[in-house]
Design a protein around this motif. Structure first.
Motif, short mmCIF file in Angstrom:
data_model
loop_
_atom_site.label_atom_id
_atom_site.label_comp_id
_atom_site.label_asym_id
_atom_site.label_seq_id
_atom_site.Cartn_x
_atom_site.Cartn_y
_atom_site.Cartn_z
N LEU A 5 0.83 -1.20 0.00
CA LEU A 5 0.00 0.00 0.00
C LEU A 5 0.87 1.26 0.00
CD1 LEU A 5 -2.96 0.85 0.04
CD2 LEU A 5 -2.83 0.93 2.54
N VAL A 6 1.93 1.22 0.79
CA VAL A 6 2.85 2.36 0.85
C VAL A 6 3.49 2.58 -0.52
CG1 VAL A 6 5.02 3.22 1.80
CG2 VAL A 6 3.30 2.18 3.31
N ARG A 7 3.94 1.49 -1.15
CA ARG A 7 4.56 1.61 -2.47
C ARG A 7 3.57 2.14 -3.50
NH1 ARG A 7 6.97 -3.42 -1.25
NH2 ARG A 7 5.47 -4.52 -2.60
N PHE A 8 2.32 1.69 -3.38
CA PHE A 8 1.29 2.18 -4.31
C PHE A 8 1.13 3.69 -4.20
CE2 PHE A 8 -3.11 3.55 -4.88
CZ PHE A 8 -3.31 3.23 -6.21
N PHE A 9 1.03 4.18 -2.98
CA PHE A 9 0.84 5.62 -2.79
C PHE A 9 2.07 6.40 -3.22
CE2 PHE A 9 -2.64 4.43 0.20
CZ PHE A 9 -3.63 5.21 -0.36
N ILE A 10 3.25 5.88 -2.96
CA ILE A 10 4.48 6.55 -3.38
C ILE A 10 4.54 6.62 -4.90
CG2 ILE A 10 7.00 6.36 -3.49
CD1 ILE A 10 6.92 5.24 -0.65
N ASN A 11 4.22 5.52 -5.55
CA ASN A 11 4.22 5.50 -7.02
C ASN A 11 3.16 6.43 -7.60
OD1 ASN A 11 6.32 3.64 -7.17
ND2 ASN A 11 4.94 1.86 -7.17
#
Length: 223
Positions: A5-11
């Protein structure tokens, strides 16, 4: 799961930054083809992109006189106007804004109409970008080409043709002031034979055009 989820938001944030900056850089040189406001207009839309060199200076002065007297002096935000708008809105009645021409341009080109803190946040981001990348002359050029000037009519060239049957290259002070008086409520005001508040507001803008010229309040557009 949390790391995904964190990677999704960062991307997502990185993609937004790249896309937004890319569009701002592109529109620094390329005419804005269409906006969300135009596409969502139930009346359809008429527009005719016109370089600032072919728009009468009276129209630039009228826009500054009517919409943003500090256009050449601020960084995209008129903090005093924003504070006054907040105070008036706290008293109730019709909601009033404190948006500059830069903010209106950012909203008109990249976003949608309406309020909300999320949209205002995006508006602030795009305002900072266009102030940094475009500069005042380009901001004014884009503003005068995408602003709604009547029902289904966008830009001052289309507005001049609609109301006065000639191009924006030769607008008189009176004609420019009438178009500027329409800008805040283009679907409700009429530039031809205006009456009531619109007529008085147009006359006021026409009188202030002289002040804009005298004090060089439009100088940044012509440097």
């Amino acid at each position: 799961m949390a790391s995904r989820l964190v990677r999704f938001f960062i991307n997502a944030i990185l993609a937004f930054l790249v896309l937004s900056i890319g569009l701002v850089v592109l529109y620094r040189f390329v005419p804005v083809p269409v906006t969300a406001t135009m596409l969502m207009d139930g009346n359809g839309f008429s527009k005719d992109w016109t370089p600032l060199s072919r728009i009468d200076r009276n129209m630039v002065s009228a826009a500054i006189a009517g919409e943003d007297g500090k256009f050449c002096g601020h960084d995209g935000f008129d903090r005093e106007a924003i504070e006054r708008a907040i105070e008036r809105n706290a008293q109730g009645g019709r909601i009033r804004g404190g948006s500059t021409i830069s903010q209106q341009t950012a909203k008109n080109v990249f976003l949608w109409q309406g309020g909300g803190y999320f949209r205002k946040g995006l508006e602030a981001w795009f305002t900072m970008l266009i102030e940094s990348v475009w500069g005042k002359r380009r901001i004014m050029e884009v503003y005068l080409n995408v602003a709604e000037t009547g029902i289904g009519t966008y830009g001052v060239e289309a507005g001049a043709q609609r109301y006065f049957n000639h191009s924006a290259a030769r607008l008189t002070r009176s004609e420019a002031a009438r178009i500027a008086a329409v800008l805040p409520l283009p679907k409700e005001r009429e530039a031809v034979s205006p009456s009531g508040f619109t007529r008085r507001y147009g006359n006021s803008i026409q009188a202030r055009i002289g002040i804009v010229r005298r004090d060089g309040l439009d100088a940044c557009v012509y440097e």
